[in-house]
Design a protein around this motif. Sequence first.
Motif, mmCIF file in Angstrom:
data_model
loop_
_atom_site.group_PDB
_atom_site.id
_atom_site.type_symbol
_atom_site.label_atom_id
_atom_site.label_comp_id
_atom_site.label_asym_id
_atom_site.label_seq_id
_atom_site.Cartn_x
_atom_site.Cartn_y
_atom_site.Cartn_z
ATOM 1 N N THR A 390 0.433 -0.545 0.041
ATOM 2 C CA THR A 390 -0.319 0.066 -0.370
ATOM 3 C C THR A 390 0.752 1.095 -0.109
ATOM 4 N N LEU A 391 0.506 2.630 -1.129
ATOM 5 C CA LEU A 391 0.289 3.735 -0.803
ATOM 6 C C LEU A 391 -0.123 4.699 -0.276
ATOM 7 N N ALA A 392 0.303 5.346 0.655
ATOM 8 C CA ALA A 392 -0.534 5.756 1.236
ATOM 9 C C ALA A 392 -0.676 7.384 1.409
ATOM 10 N N ASN A 393 -0.952 8.905 0.820
ATOM 11 C CA ASN A 393 -0.983 9.463 0.978
ATOM 12 C C ASN A 393 0.002 10.092 0.750
ATOM 13 N N ASP A 397 6.628 12.984 -7.442
ATOM 14 C CA ASP A 397 7.590 14.475 -7.974
ATOM 15 C C ASP A 397 8.344 14.212 -8.292
ATOM 16 N N ALA A 398 8.525 15.405 -9.907
ATOM 17 C CA ALA A 398 10.064 15.067 -10.694
ATOM 18 C C ALA A 398 10.611 13.853 -10.740
ATOM 19 N N VAL A 399 9.301 12.772 -11.298
ATOM 20 C CA VAL A 399 9.980 11.613 -11.633
ATOM 21 C C VAL A 399 9.824 11.249 -13.805
ATOM 22 N N GLN A 400 10.658 10.732 -13.852
ATOM 23 C CA GLN A 400 9.970 9.915 -15.323
ATOM 24 C C GLN A 400 8.826 9.335 -14.931
ATOM 25 N N THR A 401 8.664 8.246 -14.687
ATOM 26 C CA THR A 401 7.407 7.647 -13.984
ATOM 27 C C THR A 401 6.910 7.345 -13.034
ATOM 28 N N GLY A 402 5.482 8.241 -12.483
ATOM 29 C CA GLY A 402 6.333 8.001 -10.576
ATOM 30 C C GLY A 402 4.945 6.588 -10.565
ATOM 31 N N VAL A 403 4.279 5.360 -10.958
ATOM 32 C CA VAL A 403 4.345 4.175 -10.514
ATOM 33 C C VAL A 403 4.026 3.962 -11.824
ATOM 34 N N ILE A 404 4.652 1.969 -11.654
ATOM 35 C CA ILE A 404 4.840 0.623 -12.353
ATOM 36 C C ILE A 404 4.699 -0.201 -12.224
ATOM 37 N N VAL A 405 2.485 -0.827 -12.256
ATOM 38 C CA VAL A 405 2.886 -1.880 -11.892
ATOM 39 C C VAL A 405 2.426 -3.695 -13.064
ATOM 40 N N THR A 406 3.412 -3.475 -13.329
ATOM 41 C CA THR A 406 3.658 -5.082 -14.246
ATOM 42 C C THR A 406 3.835 -6.514 -13.644
ATOM 43 N N LYS A 407 3.359 -7.396 -14.885
ATOM 44 C CA LYS A 407 3.054 -9.020 -14.308
ATOM 45 C C LYS A 407 2.722 -9.164 -13.604
ATOM 46 N N GLY A 408 1.161 -8.958 -13.129
ATOM 47 C CA GLY A 408 0.921 -9.237 -11.744
ATOM 48 C C GLY A 408 1.125 -8.858 -11.054
ATOM 49 N N ALA A 409 1.502 -7.865 -10.476
ATOM 50 C CA ALA A 409 1.738 -7.163 -9.263
ATOM 51 C C ALA A 409 0.153 -6.664 -8.827
ATOM 52 N N ASP A 410 0.056 -6.649 -7.656
ATOM 53 C CA ASP A 410 -1.209 -5.931 -7.672
ATOM 54 C C ASP A 410 -1.327 -4.801 -5.913
ATOM 55 N N PRO A 411 -0.533 -4.223 -6.142
ATOM 56 C CA PRO A 411 -0.660 -2.713 -5.068
ATOM 57 C C PRO A 411 -1.905 -2.535 -4.786
ATOM 58 N N THR A 412 -1.908 -1.406 -3.485
ATOM 59 C CA THR A 412 -3.253 -0.571 -3.165
ATOM 60 C C THR A 412 -2.823 1.051 -3.142
ATOM 61 N N LEU A 413 -3.105 1.688 -3.845
ATOM 62 C CA LEU A 413 -2.625 3.054 -3.722
ATOM 63 C C LEU A 413 -3.839 4.161 -3.535
ATOM 64 N N THR A 435 -5.290 -1.299 -7.554
ATOM 65 C CA THR A 435 -6.249 -0.847 -6.837
ATOM 66 C C THR A 435 -6.011 1.142 -6.203
ATOM 67 N N PHE A 436 -6.352 1.678 -6.889
ATOM 68 C CA PHE A 436 -5.852 3.404 -7.227
ATOM 69 C C PHE A 436 -7.565 3.763 -7.032
ATOM 70 N N THR A 437 -7.085 4.351 -5.394
ATOM 71 C CA THR A 437 -8.541 5.701 -5.128
ATOM 72 C C THR A 437 -8.129 6.613 -4.301
ATOM 73 N N ALA A 438 -8.922 7.979 -4.661
ATOM 74 C CA ALA A 438 -8.691 9.257 -5.043
ATOM 75 C C ALA A 438 -6.860 9.672 -4.890
ATOM 76 N N CYS A 439 -6.348 8.592 -6.494
ATOM 77 C CA CYS A 439 -5.188 9.045 -6.621
ATOM 78 C C CYS A 439 -5.223 10.034 -7.839
ATOM 79 N N ARG A 440 -4.204 11.005 -7.837
ATOM 80 C CA ARG A 440 -3.932 12.377 -8.697
ATOM 81 C C ARG A 440 -2.661 12.475 -9.618
ATOM 82 N N VAL A 441 -2.884 12.657 -10.815
ATOM 83 C CA VAL A 441 -1.337 13.420 -11.248
ATOM 84 C C VAL A 441 -1.413 14.588 -12.069
ATOM 85 N N THR A 442 -0.539 15.521 -11.430
ATOM 86 C CA THR A 442 -0.753 16.785 -12.576
ATOM 87 C C THR A 442 0.152 17.205 -13.322
#
Length: 820
Positions: A390-393, A397-413, A435-442
């Motif tokens: 889980t990643l919560a709160n 910032d200032a990355v190439q890619t924020g979060v990558i999920v591959t090959k059957g991984a199943d995190p909660t954000l 599962t992404f809940t109330a996540c933002r990209v700006t």
Amino acid sequence: MVQGTVQVTHGGSSRWRRRSGEYPTLTAALAAAGDGDVLTVAPGTYRENLVLHHAVTLRGSEGGLGSVRIAPLDGVALTVRASAVVQDLYLEGQDRAAPALLVEDGCPELTDLRVSTHSAAGIEVRGPGARPLVRRCTVENPAGVGIAVLDGGGGVFEECEVVAAGQTGVSVRGGGRPRLERCRIHHATGAGIGVTGEGSGLEALGCEVYEVKGAGVQIAARATARLTDCAVHRTSADGVTLDTDAVLTLAGCDIHDIPENAVDLRSRSVLTLSRTTVRRFGRNGLSVWDPGTRVDAESCEIHDSTGDYPAVWISDGATVALDSCRVHDVPDALFVLDRGSRVDVVDSDLSQVRNTAVSVSDGATAQLDDCRIREAATGAWFRDHGSGGTLANCTIDAVQTGVIVTKGADPTLERCTVSSPAEAGYYVSAGGRGTFTACRVTGSSGFGFHVIDGCRTTLTRCHTERCARGGYEFAEDGPLAEECTSDESGPRLAAQSASGGGFAGAQAGIRTVTAAQSSVPRPAQASAPVPRPADRPEDGAAGAARGSGEVLGQLDALVGLDSVKREVRALTDMIEVGRRRQQAGLKAASVRRHLVFTGSPGTGKTTVARLYGEILASLGVLERGHLVEVSRVDLVGEHIGSTAIRTQEAFERARGGVLFIDEAYALAPEDSGRDFGREAIDTLVKLMEDHRDAVVVIVAGYTAEMDRFLTVNPGVASRFSRTITFGDYGPGELLRIVEQQAEEHEYRLGEGTSEALLAYFTELPKGPAFGNGRTARQTFESMVERHAGRVAQLSEPSTDELTLLYPADLPTLPALPAPC
């Protein structure tokens, strides 16, 4: 006093005691002395083995340290069995089976002693009754241990120094429990401090361990230790090691300039850190292995790695907890792998990370709460099946890619925000879930949420804004989006119905692209600038089989690339004629189908590789002709043995088609050291030989780097017999790409626009970052965006106004760097 004599001063009140006097030997003086007597030793060298049975004071004369030398030819120079006081002596020993100074009982005070010896130990404290107070003593013992405390011994060592030791500087074992205060241990061959065995322990305050040929601090076999305000640096091996149920607390310590792991734990060891800094390390800052092994760190800082390894490595079921910590200026911040391994991070900062801030793989778990990730290539990467957490709160910032999920991984954000990514904010592919809940990209320069391969990702109440390529991109059915919103400030994307894309409702800024649409190669157009994990089974699939003539026609339709087209046609003709000769019963010339593509980015190498696979499939040379595109990150593992497995898996996915290795030269960096990339090359060469007809391998990259790549393994050059060079596009070819883009998207170039584009591409700087076809596509996208800003102001625009692009829509040329 006469040199070589000993004066005994009677310290008692009994008139029956022997009176004071001078004695010719120390042995005679000690035999005469009793508790409280003071023995003052005249300058000289005494070849005697001394034993103190009484609470006497034994001191050198006022001639200064070193004027009195106790130097027997063998055995222990000085044995203390009482609460005596010993001052200002120089002790020498020559017996490698015995210590120079042995404390067996009592609470003696040993002050200003210089022990220079070639003995088993310089100072040895042995037995449960031995509790010395040792002050300002120096030990030099190039033949053995500096200070040894064993068999239940203890004591306090204040401001002592081990200046050289042939083995461990300070060795504690057999239940010994000393305390070190403001001591220095250096130039040891072995560990600086070693504590071993159940019941053994050590407390060190304000000590320094450095210039050690081995580990700085070594705790093992159920031993315990606590170091407060200590420094460990300039070792030849790990800074601190714990093994087999060891327990260590580091408070306010500084571990730095370590060529290997700064701290390494294994086999159920437990480490507690607070206010501790780990910096300038060659491998891992924290290396944590095995089930039951645990690290708890609070208010610590790990930074400035000098190697190419993750700052924190957690594997084989180990656990790490970081609270209010900082990890920065490292290749990778946290790598957690293997089932049962876990990292819990709270209120911490991960920044200035060259690769991945948080990597979770092989069934591991990561829990991040209220953390901040910035200036990294990838914020968090959940790599494969069983990996999650889980990643919560959190903010990224200032990355190439924020979060990558591959090959059957199943995190909660939950409630996570990605700001200003250069590519996608969140990228899911190859069977990843999440599962992404109330996540933002700006402020993304790419997509906000990019989900491909039909991944069954769930998005709830997510929001994107100012995403250059669009808020949401779903390449196939599979994702579920509910109550998601976007400000649509990027290129406007058509909303789809729930039946088309698996959405709970049509959302502005969300589109789906069918698999057929996404697999059609566009002339001279690079793929979207998002990571492309290697496990896409149909990555660039050829789709329905086409004849070689039709595919060659598509090749001819690509802009430019004349020399490339000639090379591919010549190769195709050789293969076709060889096939016909075989059908006629004639010998066919052997044609090596593996290729090297060299040239700058954006010159169409991936597109041509995909078409080449289709051509070979149409000729019956390959079974399927699909393309599997990989790079170093997909082939090279994080630990020994994993690279060969990854390379074999990528090769297997490409069976019957083309394995395209982009930037292949990265597998063999010039300063490779312990790099695992060469293992990937060796594995690949063997697979190409063992399965020479099953897979076609194409390696691609810059021309000079690829020339070097071909020399790293004797088998590489022999398996790639043909190199095709992709030249940079000229201004006219870039103009033609923009014209194709305009036609495909139903735009037209207005009067003077073609000339303006030609002038623009002529003047455009062609430095190392020039993207060729990608630059042409980005130019077209910028024109579309400027056109939208202009036309949006019109109340009722005409069809021409909606379709015509004018010179005013061209972006501004980038400024040239100022001259030095």
